[in-house]
Design an enzyme around this catalytic site. Structure first.
Site, PDB file in Angstrom:
ATOM      1  N   HIS A  35      17.431 -36.808  -6.793  1.00 36.30           N
ATOM      2  CA  HIS A  35      16.853 -37.251  -5.497  1.00 36.30           C
ATOM      3  C   HIS A  35      15.174 -36.650  -5.711  1.00 36.30           C
ATOM      4  CE1 HIS A  35      20.492 -38.922  -4.181  1.00 36.30           C
ATOM      5  NE2 HIS A  35      20.732 -37.508  -4.376  1.00 36.30           N
ATOM      6  N   LYS A  82       5.837  -4.433  -3.988  1.00 30.37           N
ATOM      7  CA  LYS A  82       7.114  -4.040  -3.266  1.00 30.37           C
ATOM      8  C   LYS A  82       7.828  -4.224  -2.373  1.00 30.37           C
ATOM      9  CE  LYS A  82      11.226  -2.943  -4.699  1.00 30.37           C
ATOM     10  NZ  LYS A  82      12.283  -4.046  -4.865  1.00 30.37           N
ATOM     11  N   GLU A 121       8.518 -15.083 -11.008  1.00 31.23           N
ATOM     12  CA  GLU A 121       7.416 -13.829 -10.211  1.00 31.23           C
ATOM     13  C   GLU A 121       6.836 -12.817 -11.526  1.00 31.23           C
ATOM     14  OE1 GLU A 121      11.285 -11.896  -8.381  1.00 31.23           O
ATOM     15  OE2 GLU A 121       9.237 -11.037  -7.273  1.00 31.23           O
ATOM     16  N   CYS A 177       1.179  -1.131  -0.106  1.00 29.68           N
ATOM     17  CA  CYS A 177       0.144   0.050   0.190  1.00 29.68           C
ATOM     18  C   CYS A 177       0.899   1.356  -0.250  1.00 29.68           C
ATOM     19  CB  CYS A 177      -1.078   0.321   1.060  1.00 29.68           C
ATOM     20  SG  CYS A 177      -2.211  -1.039   1.092  1.00 29.68           S
ATOM     21  N   GLU A 187      17.800 -17.679  -6.906  1.00 33.69           N
ATOM     22  CA  GLU A 187      17.324 -15.989  -7.482  1.00 33.69           C
ATOM     23  C   GLU A 187      16.997 -16.425  -8.925  1.00 33.69           C
ATOM     24  OE1 GLU A 187      17.216 -13.694  -5.945  1.00 33.69           O
ATOM     25  OE2 GLU A 187      17.058 -12.423  -7.474  1.00 33.69           O
ATOM     26  N   LYS A 227      13.023 -14.936  -9.890  1.00 32.04           N
ATOM     27  CA  LYS A 227      12.963 -14.093 -11.351  1.00 32.04           C
ATOM     28  C   LYS A 227      11.612 -14.470 -11.850  1.00 32.04           C
ATOM     29  CE  LYS A 227      14.098 -10.648  -9.109  1.00 32.04           C
ATOM     30  NZ  LYS A 227      14.997 -10.655  -7.642  1.00 32.04           N
ATOM     31  N   TRP A 260      -2.840  -2.962  -1.449  1.00 32.47           N
ATOM     32  CA  TRP A 260      -2.517  -4.272  -2.179  1.00 32.47           C
ATOM     33  C   TRP A 260      -3.678  -4.793  -1.011  1.00 32.47           C
ATOM     34  CZ3 TRP A 260      -0.585  -7.988   0.796  1.00 32.47           C
ATOM     35  CH2 TRP A 260      -0.181  -9.024   0.466  1.00 32.47           C
ATOM     36  N   ASN A 267      -1.989   2.249   5.560  1.00 31.62           N
ATOM     37  CA  ASN A 267      -0.405   0.956   5.782  1.00 31.62           C
ATOM     38  C   ASN A 267      -0.591  -0.067   6.639  1.00 31.62           C
ATOM     39  OD1 ASN A 267       1.178  -0.957   4.554  1.00 31.62           O
ATOM     40  ND2 ASN A 267       2.814   0.689   4.533  1.00 31.62           N
ATOM     41  N   GLY A 268      -0.842  -1.415   5.980  1.00 30.86           N
ATOM     42  CA  GLY A 268      -0.859  -2.039   7.556  1.00 30.86           C
ATOM     43  C   GLY A 268      -2.297  -3.223   8.018  1.00 30.86           C
ATOM     44  N   ARG A 321       4.002  -0.480  -4.908  1.00 31.05           N
ATOM     45  CA  ARG A 321       3.736  -0.527  -3.071  1.00 31.05           C
ATOM     46  C   ARG A 321       2.692  -1.712  -2.948  1.00 31.05           C
ATOM     47  NH1 ARG A 321       6.116   1.272   0.486  1.00 31.05           N
ATOM     48  NH2 ARG A 321       5.363   1.117   1.813  1.00 31.05           N
TER      49      ARG A 321
HETATM   50  C1  F6R Z   1      11.972 -10.830  -5.380  1.00 29.97           C
HETATM   51  C2  F6R Z   1      12.031  -9.659  -3.838  1.00 29.97           C
HETATM   52  C3  F6R Z   1      11.474 -10.163  -2.720  1.00 29.97           C
HETATM   53  C4  F6R Z   1      12.165  -9.622  -2.208  1.00 29.97           C
HETATM   54  C5  F6R Z   1      11.371  -9.491  -0.728  1.00 29.97           C
HETATM   55  C6  F6R Z   1      12.279  -8.585   0.796  1.00 29.97           C
HETATM   56  O1  F6R Z   1      12.227 -10.431  -6.661  1.00 29.97           O
HETATM   57  O2  F6R Z   1      12.312  -8.575  -4.604  1.00 29.97           O
HETATM   58  O3  F6R Z   1      11.503 -11.227  -2.644  1.00 29.97           O
HETATM   59  O4  F6R Z   1      13.243 -10.066  -1.732  1.00 29.97           O
HETATM   60  O5  F6R Z   1       9.982  -9.655  -0.116  1.00 29.97           O
HETATM   61  O6  F6R Z   1      11.936  -7.538   0.312  1.00 29.97           O
HETATM   62  P1  F6R Z   1      13.398  -6.570   1.374  1.00 29.97           P
HETATM   63  O7  F6R Z   1      14.522  -6.545   0.332  1.00 29.97           O
HETATM   64  O8  F6R Z   1      12.435  -5.591   0.800  1.00 29.97           O
HETATM   65  O9  F6R Z   1      13.211  -6.838   2.568  1.00 29.97           O
END
Ligand code: F6R
Length: 613
Positions: free
Chosen positions: A504, A608, A488, A2, A481, A485, A75, A101-102, A27
């Site tokens: 396995h 985010k 997502e 949010c 990673e 990527k 969100w 937000n929360g 966000r």
């Molecule tokens: C994936 C991504 C998330 C963040 C995770 C932690 O691309 O961005 O997996 O890495 O939500 O977020 P932070 O680093 O802000 O604690």
């Protein structure tokens, strides 16, 4: 999670709020809304969907006129995305409008109480109780009313309030979620993130938990929960407007991938002076480092993957045991943490709820805490004993790239620094690592030379149903990673497997033409990984090999003939290989998502900064 914006000043609020929300949309983006005081009443416009839908609504209803207002991009947590559940929420008599937000954890009992007092609810959200409770307690003194409400609610919040009977001010308060006040000339702002106001002002005040700000166009007064004044320092941010703009790129993600050499250089240079690693803000003495019995590295998502790199490196170089933990698990298990444990928290936003909770738990258990955080002044940075600020700059795309790369550098620097202090690496090795660090940005830039090759490869594979990423040691960690990527942003099912673990179980999923991305940079493990590549080839897989020049040149295993496609990376020491090997995986995800027509910067269901559990 949010985004909140607020404005009070001499300009028309609506366009300013919408422009701010545009920057905050990363966000959360399932609905958006505004409340503006039009000189007589509070007027609200809100709608399910992206901001452009709200813009349409405003165009069709003639817009909202007024010079004070609040806005929100959502969100969803409580209640599905819908017009009714969108913020701002207003009280029954429409006196108060609130953006939040929360999560208000005790909202149900408050809601039932307020219903019994005649309040009429129109949404399924937890937030609406704030607006209704404000009206219930309203005694004409806004500060007094807000304090009563904050005393009643439990949970986490950043809130913006506008009150019809006192439209000369907007009110903001926070607990466990970020809220920033932007100080302008005869105009002031509130925002969840400075990117939304950086084009208007660079002077900011960060609210702390349990502080309440009363914001007028020409004044900002901050109180604590006892209604005492709190003196706050105005900080000047050094971000420029370009950080919040795409600057000619089609997506923030691509821009941020390309910004990685700079993010890495800035992060490394902040800690290297005259070929020595320096930590001037905190001191890890030899005596302290000797006493450490265990390092815990705690984070979520991509930051957790960086933590995994940390485990391999600290154990290899610093020779101390390391546990790497997902923050949401750590907070609810019984870890053996004590005063001789060093807990390292990694977070881009510095606001991730689970990581913040893990930090607090670690402190309670007596550990020393060190955070690696990108956002200066964020909750995790503020609450941890020591902070390493990465210098990635603002990251807007939901999928992290440059912040991940900057976090990797923080891990390298710490591991090398600690190890040299305890003499677990030689001076020669230390000097070698420093050199490698200094050349790292250049090496990352070299990977961009294969961008076109990656784009062409993506054309042939963007319709894949499943993709497997394999590797050993740090190549496995990078595979984690790479697979995250791809999942997502392209919504293709992807899995990362330690190459030796495939047989396995997961190898049963490999069939004709399954795409395997094998990363191969760890020189001592080449033969082992090659065997695993052969195993999948024997089952019909198509193998894309991501490999350093050095490994390929030696090529005792005839890799070029075994694998179907090869992406060649510049040579790099084993320890820092994730910094170059992750780049083609990021670009691969980007181009595949592009060809699938995905919303790359704002993938479905995501946001985010994850400030809820
Ligand atoms: C994936 C991504 C998330 C963040 C995770 C932690 O691309 O961005 O997996 O890495 O939500 O977020 P932070 O680093 O802000 O604690």
């Amino acid at each position: 999670m949010c985004g909140i914006i607020g404005y009070i000043g001499n300009e028309e609020a609506t366009e300013l709020l919408l422009n701010g929300l545009e920057k905050l949309e990363y966000r959360g983006y399932d609905s958006a809304g505004l409340a503006v005081f039009d000189g007589r009443n509070l007027k609200v416009a809100k709608s399910k969907g992206r901001l452009k839908v709200l813009r349409e609504v405003l165009k069709n209803n003639g817009g909202l006129k007024g010079k004070a207002g609040i806005g929100h991009t959502r969100w969803a947590t409580h209640g599905k995305p819908s017009d009714e559940n969108s913020h701002p929420h207003v009280s029954t008599l429409r006196k108060f409008a609130v953006v939040h937000n929360g999560i208000i954890e005790n909202y149900l009992s408050i809601k039932n109480f307020l219903i019994s007092k005649g309040k009429k609810f129109s949404s399924e959200t937890d937030t609406e109780v704030i607006a209704q409770l404000l009206e219930y307690y309203d005694n004409g003194n806004t500060l007094d009313t807000v304090v009563k409400v904050l005393n009643d609610i439990k949970g986490s919040y950043a809130i913006g309030i506008i009150y019809e009977d006192n439209p000369e001010e907007i009110i903001a308060a926070k607990k466990d979620n970020p809220l920033i006040i932007g100080i302008g000339e005869n105009e002031n702002f509130i925002t969840s993130d400075v990117t939304a106001i950086v084009s208007k002002t660079k002077n900011i005040v960060r609210l702390k938990d349990s502080e309440i700000a009363v914001i007028k166009s020409d004044d900002v007064i901050i109180y604590d929960m006892n209604k005492n004044f709190v003196k706050k320092e105005i900080k000047v941010i050094d971000w420029n407007i370009d950080s919040a703009e795409k600057c000619g790129y089609d997506h923030f993600m691509l821009k941020e991938i390309m910004e990685q050499p700079k993010a890495v250089k800035d992060t490394i240079c902040s800690k290297i002076k005259e070929n020595e690693i320096f930590f001037d803000k905190f001191l890890f003495s030899k005596e302290y480092l000797e006493k450490i019995n265990k390092i815990f590295i705690i984070a979520c998502g991509s930051a957790y993957h960086v933590g995994y790199v940390g485990k391999y490196l600290f154990e290899k170089l610093f020779k101390k045991p390391v546990e790497v933990d997902i923050a949401s698990e750590f907070r609810y298990r019984d870890p053996i943490v004590d005063k001789n444990s060093l807990v390292i928290l990694i977070s881009q936003s510095g606001e991730t709820a689970d990581t913040l909770a893990a930090l607090r738990k670690s402190k309670q258990l007596g550990a020393r805490t060190l955070s690696i955080v990108n956002v200066i002044g964020s909750s995790i940075a503020t609450e941890s004993d020591d902070v390493f600020h990465t210098r990635a700059g603002p990251e807007i795309a939901v999928a992290t790239t440059k912040a991940y790369s900057a976090q990797l550098c923080a891990i390298y620097l710490l591991a090398i620094y600690f190890s040299r202090k305890l003499n677990t690496i030689s001076l020669k090795k230390y000097n070698y690592f420093i050199k490698e660090l200094i050349y790292l940005p250049e090496k990352i830039s070299k990977v961009f030379n294969i961008t076109e090759q990656i784009r062409n490869f993506s054309k042939n594979f963007y319709q894949a149903k499943n993709v497997f990423f394999i590797g050993r040691n740090l190549d496995y960690v990078v595979s984690l990673e790479g697979s995250l990527k791809l999942k997502e942003i392209s919504y293709i099912h992807a899995e990362a497997y330690a190459a030796g673990e495939l047989k396995h179980g997961t190898i049963s999923l490999i069939e004709n033409n399954t795409l395997i991305v094998a990363t191969l940079t760890q020189k001592s493990l080449v033969g082992k990984t090659v065997s695993n590549i052969k195993e999948v080839k024997a089952r019909g897989a198509i193998v894309l090999l991501v490999v350093t020049k050095e490994v390929l040149l030696k090529d005792e295993h005839n890799l070029k003939n075994i694998c179907d496609f090869v992406f060649i990376l510049p040579d790099i020491c084993d320890e820092m290989s994730p910094s170059v090997s992750v780049v083609p995986l990021q670009l691969l995800s980007y181009y595949i998502a592009l060809m699938r027509g995905c919303d790359i910067d704002k993938p479905r269901n995501l946001a985010k900064s994850v400030t809820v559990e």
